[in-house]
Motif scaffolding. Structure first.
Motif, PDB file in Angstrom:
ATOM      1  N   ILE A  70      40.072  10.928 -76.780  1.00 54.10           N
ATOM      2  CA  ILE A  70      41.204  11.792 -76.457  1.00 54.10           C
ATOM      3  C   ILE A  70      42.228  11.700 -77.576  1.00 54.10           C
ATOM      4  CG2 ILE A  70      42.963  12.342 -74.728  1.00 54.10           C
ATOM      5  CD1 ILE A  70      40.072  12.627 -73.722  1.00 54.10           C
ATOM      6  N   ASN A  71      42.819  12.818 -77.955  1.00 56.07           N
ATOM      7  CA  ASN A  71      43.746  12.816 -79.087  1.00 56.07           C
ATOM      8  C   ASN A  71      45.044  12.089 -78.757  1.00 56.07           C
ATOM      9  OD1 ASN A  71      45.457  14.636 -77.693  1.00 56.07           O
ATOM     10  ND2 ASN A  71      44.445  16.408 -78.595  1.00 56.07           N
TER      11      ASN A  71
ATOM     12  N   THR B  48      38.603  15.227 -78.560  1.00 57.25           N
ATOM     13  CA  THR B  48      38.564  15.264 -80.032  1.00 57.25           C
ATOM     14  C   THR B  48      37.283  15.878 -80.577  1.00 57.25           C
ATOM     15  OG1 THR B  48      37.670  13.006 -80.031  1.00 57.25           O
ATOM     16  CG2 THR B  48      40.065  13.246 -80.248  1.00 57.25           C
TER      17      THR B  48
ATOM     18  N   LEU C  20      42.102  19.008 -72.183  1.00 57.26           N
ATOM     19  CA  LEU C  20      43.408  19.105 -72.821  1.00 57.26           C
ATOM     20  C   LEU C  20      43.454  18.430 -74.183  1.00 57.26           C
ATOM     21  CD1 LEU C  20      45.693  18.344 -69.731  1.00 57.26           C
ATOM     22  CD2 LEU C  20      45.352  20.571 -70.831  1.00 57.26           C
ATOM     23  N   GLY C  21      42.725  17.327 -74.330  1.00 57.48           N
ATOM     24  CA  GLY C  21      42.881  16.559 -75.558  1.00 57.48           C
ATOM     25  C   GLY C  21      41.612  15.987 -76.135  1.00 57.48           C
TER      26      GLY C  21
ATOM     27  N   PRO D 257      48.401  12.952 -78.815  1.00 61.46           N
ATOM     28  CA  PRO D 257      49.430  13.511 -77.923  1.00 61.46           C
ATOM     29  C   PRO D 257      49.075  13.382 -76.438  1.00 61.46           C
ATOM     30  CG  PRO D 257      49.042  14.984 -79.771  1.00 61.46           C
ATOM     31  CD  PRO D 257      47.971  13.946 -79.836  1.00 61.46           C
ATOM     32  N   VAL D 258      47.836  13.697 -76.078  1.00 55.53           N
ATOM     33  CA  VAL D 258      47.445  13.608 -74.669  1.00 55.53           C
ATOM     34  C   VAL D 258      47.365  12.145 -74.232  1.00 55.53           C
ATOM     35  CG1 VAL D 258      45.614  14.122 -73.001  1.00 55.53           C
ATOM     36  CG2 VAL D 258      46.267  15.829 -74.705  1.00 55.53           C
ATOM     37  N   SER D 259      46.910  11.270 -75.118  1.00 49.72           N
ATOM     38  CA  SER D 259      46.894   9.839 -74.797  1.00 49.72           C
ATOM     39  C   SER D 259      48.303   9.339 -74.530  1.00 49.72           C
ATOM     40  CB  SER D 259      46.267   9.048 -75.950  1.00 49.72           C
ATOM     41  OG  SER D 259      44.898   9.364 -76.106  1.00 49.72           O
TER      42      SER D 259
END
Length: 348
Positions: free
Chosen positions: A8-9, A167, A164-165, A11-13
């Motif tokens: 997960i990228n 990778t 949403l996020g 920002p979402v993390s």
């Protein structure tokens, strides 16, 4: 379902980290109402037991395994707020000591494995016990259904977070189908473990089970022409001070499971690992910050015998988890006591 770093990228993390921190803050306040002198030590035991049972991967399909998530079990035994804290303590210990679950993904894992499973399971459990007879069998059946459905619910939440996020560029429909499909099967194992454990504790000490409160209607006495609740009868087991006995048996079971039985657990990848490998979600997995931990991978560094190394790591994990968990819950319990104002003669 431990999400590693890189799935997960950033920002979402970060957002899930805020969600997790907020939920833990709310749970710390809510746990003050759930914990008393009997349930505070039980909560530390529940965290240690969940840690131990999570080491026992069971096969669910060809080349795939699963393990307990524990949210349903914790919520029913010690309450939803305390349950969130129990699973969060386990995830923290696993991430820091055993490099299981990413550190930057800790917010994702707490949101998915601690918050989602606990909230979904407890909501379902409470809904079922309202319509079912208030019997031990009904409570056990309700815990089975709640645990069963909490696992695919966590799979759905992970899929939403990935949408949403994520990778990697994997179609979300493929992720959804694969995640829910395998975790429905894992949910069956979760349900069996949860129902057996809840049923066993209810049979011995129903007064220690948060979800079993009110299992029997209070005895009514007529005083001055009015019906009032009689003082609650204290179970014989409680009068004999067997809370320590329950705790001792529970910690012994956790040590046995983590230190010995875990050696015979399935070596197949768990549901998320299998889906991630098959669908390519793991293409950008990054190096774990705790990969050099002496306990990384649930083995003790420099011990060549796999059985001894894994068993010792499991025992250490149980010990650390029960120590940290008990410390947290006793502190929360003390805060509850400190915030209750003393009653003065004028107040009475």
């Amino acid at each position: 379902m431990h999400v590693p770093d890189g799935f997960i990228n950033a920002p979402v993390s970060a957002v899930t980290g805020v969600v997790a921190a907020s939920a833990i803050a709310v749970s710390l306040r809510g746990a003050r109402r759930e914990l008393d002198e009997k349930t505070a030590p039980l909560a530390g035991l529940v965290a240690a037991f969940i840690f131990a049972v999570q080491m026992l991967n069971f096969p669910v399909a060809a080349g795939t395994s699963g393990h307990l998530l524990g949210g349903a079990l914790a919520a029913i035994l010690v309450g939803p707020y305390t349950g969130v804290l129990c699973v969060s303590v386990v995830l923290l210990m696993q991430g820091i000591l055993f490099a299981d679950g990413g550190l930057t993904a800790l917010g994702v894992n707490i949101t998915d494995m601690a918050i989602t499973t606990t909230v979904v399971a407890y909501a379902l459990f409470r809904g079922l016990v309202k319509v079912l007879p208030r019997t031990r069998r009904s409570l056990t059946a309700a815990s089975f259904v709640a645990a069963l459905l909490s696992v695919p619910a966590a799979a759905l939440v992970f899929t939403a977070i990935y949408a949403l996020g994520g990778t990697t560029d994997v179609p979300i429909t493929k992720v959804l189908t694969a995640m829910v499909g395998v975790h429905v099967l894992i949910g069956i194992g979760e349900a069996v473990i949860t129902a057996l454990t809840v049923g066993a504790v209810i049979a011995v000490r129903p007064d220690l089970v948060h979800g079993a409160r009110g299992l029997t209607a209070p005895l009514k006495l007529r005083v001055g022409g009015e019906l009032v609740d009689a003082p609650a009868a204290v179970p014989a087991a409680a009068r004999s001070g067997s809370t320590k006995k329950v705790w001792g048996i529970g910690i012994l079971a956790a040590l046995l499971l983590a230190g010995f039985v875990s050696f015979y657990a399935s070596a197949s990848p768990d549901g998320l690992e299998k889906v991630a490998h098959d669908k390519g979600i793991d293409a950008k997995t990054t190096h774990h910050a705790a990969a050099d931990s002496p306990l990384a991978g649930y083995s003790v560094r420099d011990i060549g015998d796999a059985r001894l190394s894994g068993g010792l790591a499991g025992v250490i994990g149980v010990g650390v988890t029960v120590a940290v968990g008990s410390g947290v819950f006793w502190t929360v319990r003390r805060r509850r006591t400190d915030t209750i104002p003393e009653r003065t003669p004028e107040a009475v």
